[in-house]
Design an enzyme around this catalytic site. Structure first.
Site, short mmCIF file in Angstrom:
data_model
loop_
_atom_site.label_atom_id
_atom_site.label_comp_id
_atom_site.label_asym_id
_atom_site.label_seq_id
_atom_site.Cartn_x
_atom_site.Cartn_y
_atom_site.Cartn_z
N ARG A 265 11.25 -22.96 20.14
CA ARG A 265 11.34 -21.50 20.19
C ARG A 265 10.98 -20.90 18.83
O ARG A 265 10.27 -19.90 18.75
CB ARG A 265 12.75 -21.07 20.62
CG ARG A 265 13.00 -19.59 20.68
CD ARG A 265 12.04 -18.78 21.53
NE ARG A 265 11.82 -19.31 22.84
CZ ARG A 265 10.88 -18.88 23.67
NH1 ARG A 265 10.07 -17.90 23.33
NH2 ARG A 265 10.72 -19.42 24.84
N LYS B 107 4.67 -4.27 2.71
CA LYS B 107 5.79 -4.23 3.66
C LYS B 107 5.71 -5.43 4.58
O LYS B 107 5.21 -5.35 5.70
CB LYS B 107 5.76 -2.92 4.44
CG LYS B 107 5.95 -1.70 3.57
CD LYS B 107 5.76 -0.42 4.35
CE LYS B 107 5.84 0.76 3.41
NZ LYS B 107 5.24 1.95 3.99
N LYS C 73 3.53 6.44 -8.12
CA LYS C 73 4.11 7.15 -6.99
C LYS C 73 4.84 8.39 -7.48
O LYS C 73 4.96 8.62 -8.68
CB LYS C 73 5.03 6.21 -6.22
CG LYS C 73 4.27 5.00 -5.65
CD LYS C 73 5.13 4.05 -4.90
CE LYS C 73 5.51 4.48 -3.53
NZ LYS C 73 4.48 4.75 -2.55
N GLU D 56 -0.61 8.11 -5.90
CA GLU D 56 -0.21 8.64 -4.60
C GLU D 56 -0.22 10.16 -4.67
O GLU D 56 0.39 10.75 -5.57
CB GLU D 56 1.19 8.13 -4.27
CG GLU D 56 1.75 8.66 -2.97
CD GLU D 56 3.19 8.22 -2.78
OE1 GLU D 56 3.42 7.26 -2.04
OE2 GLU D 56 4.08 8.83 -3.40
N ASP E 41 -1.56 10.46 0.96
CA ASP E 41 -0.36 10.00 1.66
C ASP E 41 0.20 11.03 2.61
O ASP E 41 0.51 12.16 2.21
CB ASP E 41 0.70 9.62 0.62
CG ASP E 41 1.87 8.85 1.23
OD1 ASP E 41 1.62 8.01 2.12
OD2 ASP E 41 3.00 9.09 0.82
#
Length: 182
Positions: free
Chosen positions: A3, A38, A70, A100, A121
């Site tokens: 699994r 991410k 940022k 950004e 963004d």
């Protein structure tokens, strides 16, 4: 073990499949589809590999791969110009600097400061179109935030250089794969 192995294969195949479907939507536009940082803890290299296998590209591997300025960095030093100046002064000469932005004013400031890449963004399609026109080859443009399959063709058509999507790694549906022993 069966699994766990199957879930792993389904996850990586899902990332590659979603990436391939996005790349197909971009067609021959020349716009690059990239992932973000991410990723699932411990799986970064594998998830980024799956993006490449789907025809996409990797953005940054880690915080040291490129300078990303940022909103909090800008707030801490007072302006985009000062943030870019400090980044250039402290980064290796080969480092690219990305800023950004969320407004046309910020795009203009980033251009004036000499940013190499300008992240557009969470902008509306219309605002993004205007921002790309402002940049006119002076900086690489990167669309980010709220990227969906439905927006890809439009974003490529307005000349965005790069589209980054965290969803490629954190939200790709698992591929429908099963394991049957005989």
């Amino acid at each position: 073990g069966e699994r766990t192995a199957l879930n792993f294969i389904r996850h990586m195949s899902g990332i590659a499949t979603m990436t391939a479907s996005y790349v197909t939507l971009l067609g021959s536009s020349g716009t690059r589809l990239v992932d973000t940082r991410k990723t699932t803890p411990g799986y970064r290299e594998l998830e980024k590999y799956a993006v490449r296998m789907g025809g996409g590209f990797n953005h940054r591997w880690n915080l040291g791969s490129a300078v990303m300025i940022k909103d909090n960095h800008i707030a801490a030093v007072g302006s985009i110009a000062e943030a870019v100046r400090r980044a250039r002064a402290g980064a290796p000469h080969t480092a690219t600097i990305e800023v950004e932005t969320t407004t046309l004013d910020e795009v203009e400031q980033a251009l004036d400061a000499g940013a190499d890449i300008i992240m557009l963004d969470n902008m509306t399609d219309e605002l993004m179109r205007e921002a790309v026109q402002l940049c006119q080859g002076a900086a690489i443009t990167e669309a980010s935030g709220g990227i969906t399959a439905e927006r890809l063709t439009y974003l490529a058509s307005i000349g965005v250089d790069v589209i980054s999507s965290g969803a490629l790694t954190h939200s790709a549906p698992a591929a429908d794969i099963s394991l049957d022993l005989e």
